[in-house]
Each structure stands twice: as C-alpha cells, then as structure tokens.
Scaffold this motif. Structure first.
Motif, short mmCIF file in Angstrom:
data_model
loop_
_atom_site.label_atom_id
_atom_site.label_comp_id
_atom_site.label_asym_id
_atom_site.label_seq_id
_atom_site.Cartn_x
_atom_site.Cartn_y
_atom_site.Cartn_z
N LEU A 186 -9.32 13.39 -13.91
CA LEU A 186 -10.12 12.22 -13.52
C LEU A 186 -9.28 10.96 -13.41
O LEU A 186 -9.47 10.15 -12.50
CB LEU A 186 -11.26 12.00 -14.52
N SER A 187 -8.34 10.76 -14.33
CA SER A 187 -7.51 9.55 -14.28
C SER A 187 -6.65 9.50 -13.01
O SER A 187 -6.53 8.46 -12.36
CB SER A 187 -6.62 9.48 -15.53
N VAL A 188 -6.06 10.63 -12.66
CA VAL A 188 -5.28 10.69 -11.42
C VAL A 188 -6.18 10.46 -10.21
O VAL A 188 -5.80 9.79 -9.24
CB VAL A 188 -4.55 12.04 -11.32
N THR A 246 0.83 -1.21 0.00
CA THR A 246 0.00 0.00 0.00
C THR A 246 0.86 1.26 0.00
O THR A 246 0.56 2.23 -0.71
CB THR A 246 -0.94 0.00 1.22
N LEU A 247 1.93 1.26 0.78
CA LEU A 247 2.82 2.42 0.80
C LEU A 247 3.51 2.61 -0.56
O LEU A 247 3.72 3.76 -0.99
CB LEU A 247 3.86 2.27 1.90
N PHE A 248 3.84 1.52 -1.22
CA PHE A 248 4.45 1.64 -2.54
C PHE A 248 3.45 2.20 -3.56
O PHE A 248 3.78 3.06 -4.38
CB PHE A 248 4.98 0.29 -3.00
N LEU A 249 2.20 1.70 -3.51
CA LEU A 249 1.17 2.24 -4.40
C LEU A 249 0.87 3.69 -4.08
O LEU A 249 0.56 4.49 -4.98
CB LEU A 249 -0.10 1.39 -4.28
N ASN A 250 0.95 4.04 -2.81
CA ASN A 250 0.75 5.43 -2.42
C ASN A 250 1.83 6.31 -3.04
O ASN A 250 1.56 7.45 -3.45
CB ASN A 250 0.76 5.55 -0.90
N LEU A 251 3.05 5.80 -3.10
CA LEU A 251 4.13 6.56 -3.74
C LEU A 251 3.81 6.81 -5.22
O LEU A 251 3.99 7.92 -5.73
CB LEU A 251 5.44 5.80 -3.58
N LEU A 252 3.32 5.77 -5.91
CA LEU A 252 2.98 5.94 -7.32
C LEU A 252 1.81 6.90 -7.51
O LEU A 252 1.80 7.71 -8.44
CB LEU A 252 2.65 4.57 -7.93
N ALA A 253 0.81 6.79 -6.61
CA ALA A 253 -0.33 7.70 -6.72
C ALA A 253 0.10 9.15 -6.47
O ALA A 253 -0.37 10.08 -7.15
CB ALA A 253 -1.41 7.29 -5.72
N CYS A 254 0.98 9.36 -5.50
CA CYS A 254 1.46 10.72 -5.25
C CYS A 254 2.33 11.22 -6.39
O CYS A 254 2.40 12.44 -6.65
CB CYS A 254 2.25 10.76 -3.94
N LEU A 255 3.01 10.28 -7.09
CA LEU A 255 3.75 10.68 -8.27
C LEU A 255 2.80 11.19 -9.36
O LEU A 255 3.05 12.23 -10.01
CB LEU A 255 4.58 9.51 -8.79
N ALA A 256 1.69 10.45 -9.55
CA ALA A 256 0.68 10.93 -10.50
C ALA A 256 0.08 12.25 -10.02
O ALA A 256 -0.22 13.14 -10.83
CB ALA A 256 -0.40 9.85 -10.66
N TYR A 257 -0.11 12.36 -8.72
CA TYR A 257 -0.63 13.60 -8.12
C TYR A 257 0.33 14.76 -8.39
O TYR A 257 -0.08 15.89 -8.67
CB TYR A 257 -0.78 13.33 -6.63
N PHE A 258 1.61 14.45 -8.31
CA PHE A 258 2.64 15.46 -8.53
C PHE A 258 2.70 15.89 -10.01
O PHE A 258 2.90 17.07 -10.33
CB PHE A 258 3.99 14.92 -8.08
#
Length: 339
Positions: free
Chosen positions: A262-264, A165-177
């Motif tokens: 929307l995708s992010v 979950t923490l690794f996926l959170n990193l990827l999601a925050c990368l998309a967020y960034f």
C-alpha cells in the motif's frame, strides 16, 4: 307718500356717481396734490433715491444661466483636439519609455558581451566555482515582447515541472523495484533513462523553439514547436495511464500495487497525479500558444521560406554542398579522362 307717487314704468333718471359732492371734493384734492409729474426733475430724483429698495431686501441668490445640452461645433472641435493632444502625449511618453529601454538594453548588451561579440550566457544559473559554465543566454524581459512574456514563462515553468515529475517517477519506480526486484527491474531502468533523456530533450526540442518563436516571431520555430509538443502531450497521456513495463508510475501500475504494497502504491499514485497535471497543462498551454501564434501572422509559407533561407545561409551546409559538388565534378572528370 311721494315714493308711491312715482311712476315705476317711467325711464330711470341718469345718475352720475361722480356728481356727488363728496366724490367731487376728494378728486379735486388729489389733482391739486399730484400736479404735473416730471420724472427728470431734481425733486423727483431725490424722492426716488430716498425710496430705493435696499440691497438686503433683494434676493441674494446668483442668477444661473441654463446651458444648452447640445454642444456647439466649436466645443466639439475643442474636445476632439484636447483628446488628440492627450493621445499624442501618451504616445510620446510610450516612445520615450521604449527609447529608454532600448538604451538600457544596448548598455547592458555592450557590457555583457564577450570577446567574440556574443551575449554572455546566463543559463543555467550555476555558481562561479562550478566547473561547468552556462551555455545558453535567456532573458524574458529583454528578448520576449510583453504580450508573449507570460505564456513563454509558463512554458518554462511547465518544463521545470516536467523535470521534477520525471525525477519523482524515478523514485517511485525505485520503490516499485524494491517491492519486487525480479518483476519491476525494467521499469526502474527505463525511469532512469526517461529522466536522463527527456529532461534535456524537452528543453531543446520544444521549450527553446517556443522561446525563439516568441523572441523573433519565427514561423519555422512555431511549426517545429507544434510538431514536437504534440508528441510530448501524447507521451504525457501514456505516462499518466502507466502501462506496466514502460517505466512510468501511472494509474494502472499504482492501482495494481494496492493489494501488494500500500505504501508503494500511494507513492506511485502521487506521481500518477503529477503526470496527470502535466498532461492537462500541456493541452492548455498548447491551445494558448496556438492562439498567440494566430495573432502573429505566421504561416506555413513563411516557415518554408525561413527554413530555405536558413539552410542556404548556413556555412556548414554551404561547405558540405561545395564539397559534394567538388567531389562529383572530380569524379566526372576522372571518368571522362579514363574513357
């Protein structure tokens, strides 16, 4: 007319039916034929043997003896003795199984020991060509009792799910960034920090303590686990909420991105779902471990005793205490000499 001359009021004449000539003749013939019957005479025995009822005429059904519903004391005692014998055989079988497992464990321990006399580390399971070697020994089948093995494995799976979950959170925050580099750079940086920091800290601070608690029935390990894991559940809830600027792709952050990208937002919602599952599983497993803990007989008094014994028997603590006492004694002696 003689019938009319009889007096109807006269006493009736006694008539003996056996004095009739025909009756007398018949009874006399029967008496002559029967004679005196001797049941033990040979003729009678032959006569009776000839008139024996054949076997086929008798009933072919066997006689059934109806047993009594209430058992006798002897039968009850025999049943109880048979039950005790069966239980003893079961206990002997379990004892033999435990002896076999202990022997296998001893054999594996002797073959798996290093030159220093400790068990060979097997976690993480790294390939042989890898430059780093396993640094922890872990074996659920050997270390954890059977009644605690399942809950201990579930805690291990929760830690792995926590890391994913923490690794996926990193990827999601990368998309967020990438959606807004100026506004969401802090979230991406913190997500990297949370992944690097919380993955090993969770393993050391709450998974290994619960593993040691179930392995050695340690009250101190149980209390340490409850103290740390309670805060871990609180962190899961904060991450699920997703406060902007905290490096978590929770529900607030993901919903706020629906109008922008929307995708992010969809990616962040998936991670928010993972954080939600972590929080729910954390609460459930915390209650399950607590129920197991209450059955072990652990207590706060035992935890204090284990902590004090561990501190007193620790060589590092003893060395530090001895050095501090020596320094204090030398300082006091120096001051006394100066005076």
């Amino acid at each position: 007319m003689s019938g009319f001359d009889s007096n109807p009021f006269a006493d009736p004449v006694d008539v003996n039916p056996f004095q009739d000539a025909s009756v007398t003749q018949a009874t006399s013939k029967v008496t002559e034929n029967v004679g005196e019957f001797n049941p033990f005479s040979a003729v009678d025995m032959v006569h009776h043997s000839e008139t024996t009822i054949p076997i086929s005429a008798a009933s072919s059904q066997p006689a059934v003896l109806q047993t009594s519903v209430e058992q006798s004391p002897q039968a009850t005692a025999a049943a109880a003795q048979a039950k005790l014998i069966k239980q003893q055989e079961e206990l002997e079988r379990k004892a033999a199984e435990l002896d076999r497992k202990e022997q296998d464990l001893q054999n594996r321990t002797e073959t798996g020991r290093t030159n220093t006399g400790a068990k060979e580390n097997n976690w993480p399971p790294l390939p042989k060509f890898f430059p780093f070697k396993p640094f922890i020994y872990q074996n659920f089948e050997e270390d954890i009792p059977e009644e605690y093995r399942r809950i201990c494995k579930r805690m291990y799976y929760l830690w792995m799910f926590h890391s994913v979950t923490l690794f996926l959170n990193l990827l999601a925050c990368l998309a967020y960034f990438t959606a807004d580099t100026a506004a969401y750079g802090v979230d991406f940086g913190l997500s990297i920090l949370w992944f690097i920091l919380f993955t090993p800290v969770a393993f050391i601070c709450w998974y290994r303590p619960v593993y040691k608690a179930f392995r050695s029935d340690s009250s101190f390990s149980f209390f340490f686990f409850f103290f740390v894991f309670f805060f871990q559940v609180a962190v899961y809830i904060i991450q699920t909420v997703g406060i902007p600027g905290w490096g978590n792709s929770g529900w607030i952050s993901s919903i706020s991105m629906i109008g922008k990208n929307l995708s992010v937002a969809v990616v962040m919602m998936v991670v928010a779902g993972f954080f939600t599952v972590n929080a729910v599983l954390g609460v459930i497993l915390l209650k399950m471990v607590h129920s197991k803990y209450r059955r072990t007989g652990a207590s706060f008094t035992k935890a204090q005793q284990e902590f004090s014994e561990g501190v007193l028997t620790n060589r590092s603590v003893q060395t530090a205490a001895a050095s501090a006492a020596t320094s204090a004694a030398q300082g006091a002696f120096g001051r006394s000499q100066g005076n």
